[in-house]
Scaffold this active site. Structure first.
Site, PDB file in Angstrom:
ATOM      1  N   ASP A 175     -10.458   1.635  -3.306  1.00 33.27           N
ATOM      2  CA  ASP A 175     -10.947   1.436  -1.938  1.00 33.27           C
ATOM      3  C   ASP A 175     -12.472   1.440  -1.882  1.00 33.27           C
ATOM      4  O   ASP A 175     -13.057   1.063  -0.868  1.00 33.27           O
ATOM      5  CB  ASP A 175     -10.423   2.550  -1.019  1.00 33.27           C
ATOM      6  CG  ASP A 175      -9.017   2.265  -0.516  1.00 33.27           C
ATOM      7  OD1 ASP A 175      -8.520   1.140  -0.729  1.00 33.27           O
ATOM      8  OD2 ASP A 175      -8.404   3.168   0.093  1.00 33.27           O
ATOM      9  N   ASP A 209       0.828  -1.208   0.000  1.00 34.42           N
ATOM     10  CA  ASP A 209       0.000   0.000   0.000  1.00 34.42           C
ATOM     11  C   ASP A 209       0.862   1.259   0.000  1.00 34.42           C
ATOM     12  O   ASP A 209       2.053   1.229   0.337  1.00 34.42           O
ATOM     13  CB  ASP A 209      -0.920  -0.010   1.226  1.00 34.42           C
ATOM     14  CG  ASP A 209      -2.267   0.651   0.946  1.00 34.42           C
ATOM     15  OD1 ASP A 209      -2.371   1.423  -0.034  1.00 34.42           O
ATOM     16  OD2 ASP A 209      -3.208   0.399   1.705  1.00 34.42           O
TER      17      ASP A 209
END
Length: 729
Positions: A549, A479
């Protein structure tokens, strides 16, 4: 045919699968663009460059011909300051402060295969017979600057890649202010411009606008390729659609700041330029040094956007992604993030993994919160050691317990970031990106590690190696959750501070190269707040990306449809999550959530232990269904049918390479009273093959399904979908 050079006319003819790209050396070494489009057997200069005395278009020295001006010449790699007033592809400042350069053709090399780009991701070949590379050497003899333009043509794809290398062969320092990786001067401006814009949790929406006079551009100044603009653009003719018309696609193989622009000039020609963003960038190139710019992938299609996309997809699956996972089916996973966020313990994780295994899933992924003192997002980034409060028996024991059930184990990292509240920051406060005496901005309560420094990169590699070597981990979610501010490095002198963003990206690539080569058995997935770094540079190291997301099925229709314009389905992570959805609070059925998620790499991101028995049965059926169709979804050809950007319906088809299997999906968003019946014409099938639609128990020839269409069941209610299997008899 590859690449040929006509010594009489000084013309280069480059051919890819069904594409020709032609340029020539004109006059005193000017490199002129002639043509890019459908393959032609023999070029006889039917569109040779014409000249006219145009007012206020100056004439380069010696100015003996008032009709000759670089301002109207279609060029391959234009500069600025000696009669071309359009946007330059490059700009260099000399020690005397001037920025005038004059590149001329000197020589060229034609090479079998495709050389690697030092320190950068790029497409590649397995055999030298697959491609040919042309290196054009341009030189400014006054200052000793050499610029090598590289063009690679692929035999099996309608693809030409371009990159640029600059060599300082002089005796003075050069400051690079702008270095684009490619430039194409089209001879008219009758095009539409297609780009992919967005925001966090709303990535890669399609925008199509008419070219207008002046400059239209997309860019990132955020230190990453960004959620806001993807490093992709296409020029298409006004009548071009999914199945018809010319399309020219450009994709930058880079994950940092970029600029892609189109300039329509005074005589309605169009200049396309793509490269590193010159905003807040410079690079000190000392005598004897070389600067390598990233690659641009250029795709031409005469059969619309669909064919352009499938070319990008196939190239990226086969000649950009690397390692054992590039053509390997991706596991169905359960990720604990939206199920637990930071609030979990060992037993909760084991319960989730066990339930996932019971439902047929193949991989458990432990997300953020397993390390340091990470109970929220304000602490511990950089402290890559296990939190024994949450996992008292350690990571290896947890991973071993899960893998002993024949379930794989994956782990989340955010290697490029550091928290002020961390052991690493206490030890090395100067290791973050910062400017002396300036206060530090934060994003998600975190700072960015200075990956322009080798020592920082080495430490991160060592910490991650320690974790990955001592636990049975087969998947890593990598990430990156903030963009760059106060871009400075304690390790660079003042004259190199504007190199930080690019040096950071080179450091990231080097760390990824080391780790992915050291752990070839691990499937790495890229993530940056979801899709904030969804670009071909990342795909070179990590063959899939967490697409967004935003896990809402309806939002994902646009996100995944837009992403498919350039990136393959096998690169898209797509999960079924809980309702009300955590990002938009929408409530949708498990059916449509499953159908959307199964249109990518399927995963689940919700608390499986709270599902009802009925919901568990639905999930189990989805998992079994996806295992059957997975090869077609992940590695088949993708055909867009109905766009979520143009109406209430979305439809697409996945077709196997031999056209013996297909998966068709249709989605209706909102219902209305007394709606009309819906019939959809499929794409990509073999017209002469007879297909059984398994879910309907009926058979039809491909020509009927594509030309007549097939009825979609009439269903009332919002958010309705079907997903059907088609098998050739």
């Amino acid at each position: 045919m590859g690449i040929t050079f006509d010594t009489q006319t000084k013309t280069f003819h480059l051919t890819a699968k069904n594409t020709s790209y032609i340029m020539k050396v004109l006059g005193e070494g000017y490199l002129v663009h002639q043509y890019w489009g459908k393959k032609i057997k023999q070029y006889n200069h039917a569109n040779k460059v014409r000249f006219l005395d145009r007012g206020f278009s100056a004439n380069p020295a010696p100015a003996t011909d008032r009709t000759f001006s670089l301002d109207t010449l279609p060029q391959e790699y234009p500069g600025y300051g000696n009669t071309d007033f359009r946007s330059p592809a490059y700009q260099i400042q000399l020690e005397n402060g001037s920025t005038v350069t004059d590149l001329r053709y000197v020589s060229h090399n034609i090479i079998k295969g495709k050389p690697k780009l030092e320190g950068l991701p790029a497409t590649y070949v397995v055999s030298d017979d697959e491609a040919d590379t042309l290196e054009l050497i341009l030189e400014d003899q006054l200052i000793g600057l050499k610029v090598i333009l590289s063009y690679t043509t692929f035999q099996n794809y309608d693809v030409i890649t371009r990159s640029v290398r600059l060599e300082n062969g002089g005796d003075q320092d050069l400051k690079l202010l702008k270095v684009a990786s490619m430039n194409v001067d089209f001879q008219d401006s009758e095009y539409d411009l297609i780009t992919l814009y967005g925001a966090h949790v709303r990535e890669r929406h399609i925008e199509r606008t008419r070219l207008r006079n002046g400059v239209q551009s997309i860019e990132s100044r955020r230190g990453t390729s960004s959620h806001q603009q993807n490093p992709f653009m296409a020029l298409v003719r006004k009548d071009t659609n999914e199945d018809y018309g010319d399309a020219y696609g450009f994709n930058f193989v880079y994950s940092g700041n970029f600029l892609a622009s189109v300039e329509v000039d005074q005589i309605f020609t169009s200049r396309v330029t793509v490269g590193i963003n010159p905003f807040d960038f410079s690079w000190l190139l000392q005598p004897g040094q070389t600067f390598q710019a990233p690659e641009v992938v250029m795709v031409y299609s005469s059969n619309g956007l669909g064919d352009m996309s499938r070319t990008f997809h196939k190239l990226y699956r086969e000649r950009l992604c690397r390692g054992e996972f590039k053509e390997k089916e991706r596991p169905i996973l359960i990720n604990n993030w939206e199920a637990t966020y930071f609030d979990f313990n060992e037993e909760k994780i084991k319960d989730l993994a066990k339930k996932g295994k019971d439902l047929g899933m193949e991989l458990f992924v432990l997300d953020d919160g397993w390390f340091g003192k990470r109970d929220d997002d304000r602490t511990s980034l950089g402290d890559w050691f296990v939190d024994k409060n949450k996992l008292p028996n350690g990571l290896d024991a947890l991973a071993s317990d899960i893998t002993e059930t024949n379930m794989e184990f994956g782990l989340w990292f955010e290697p490029e970031m550091i928290s002020e509240k961390s052991e690493l920051f206490k030890k090395h406060p100067d290791w973050c990106i910062h400017v002396p005496n300036r206060k530090l901005s934060e994003g998600r309560n975190q700072l960015i590690l200075d990956f322009s420094r080798k020592g920082v990169c080495d430490e991160i590699v060592a910490m991650m190696t320690e974790i990955l070597s001592n636990s049975p981990i087969t998947y890593v979610k990598w990430d990156m959750n903030r963009h760059m501010t106060e871009a400075g490095s304690a390790a660079l002198p003042p004259e190199r501070q504007r190199e930080v963003a690019h040096r950071f990206m080179l450091g990231v690539y080097q760390v990824m190269e080391e780790l992915t080569m050291k752990f070839p058995h691990i499937l790495f997935e890229s993530c940056s707040g979801g899709g904030g770094r969804f670009d071909p540079g990342m795909l070179y190291y990590m063959p899939q990306t967490w697409t967004s997301d935003n896990t809402d099925a309806i939002s994902r229709l646009k996100i995944q449809y837009g992403t498919s314009l350039v990136y393959p389905i096998s690169s898209m992570g797509s999960h079924v999550s809980d309702v009300p959805n955590h990002q938009v609070q929408r409530i949708t059925s498990l059916d449509i959530r499953g159908h959307v998620a199964m249109s990518g790499n399927l995963g689940y991101e919700l608390d499986l232990t709270k599902l009802s028995e009925e919901e568990q049965e639905i999930v189990k059926e989805q998992v079994n269904f996806y295992k059957e169709i997975r090869p077609v979804i992940q590695f088949g050809d993708f055909y867009r049918i109905s766009s979520p950007f143009e109406g209430n319906e979305t439809a697409w088809t996945f077709v196997s390479e031999g056209k013996n299997k297909a998966v068709f999906a249709h989605f209706k968003v909102l219902d209305e009273a007394n709606m009309p019946f819906i019939t959809v014409k499929l794409k990509g099938l073999d017209p002469n093959k007879k297909y059984t639609v398994v879910e309907l128990g009926e058979s039809y020839y491909g020509e009927e399904l594509m030309n007549v269409g097939i009825n979609i069941p009439y269903r009332q209610g919002d958010f309705q979908s079907v997903m059907w299997r088609l098998y050739a008899e």
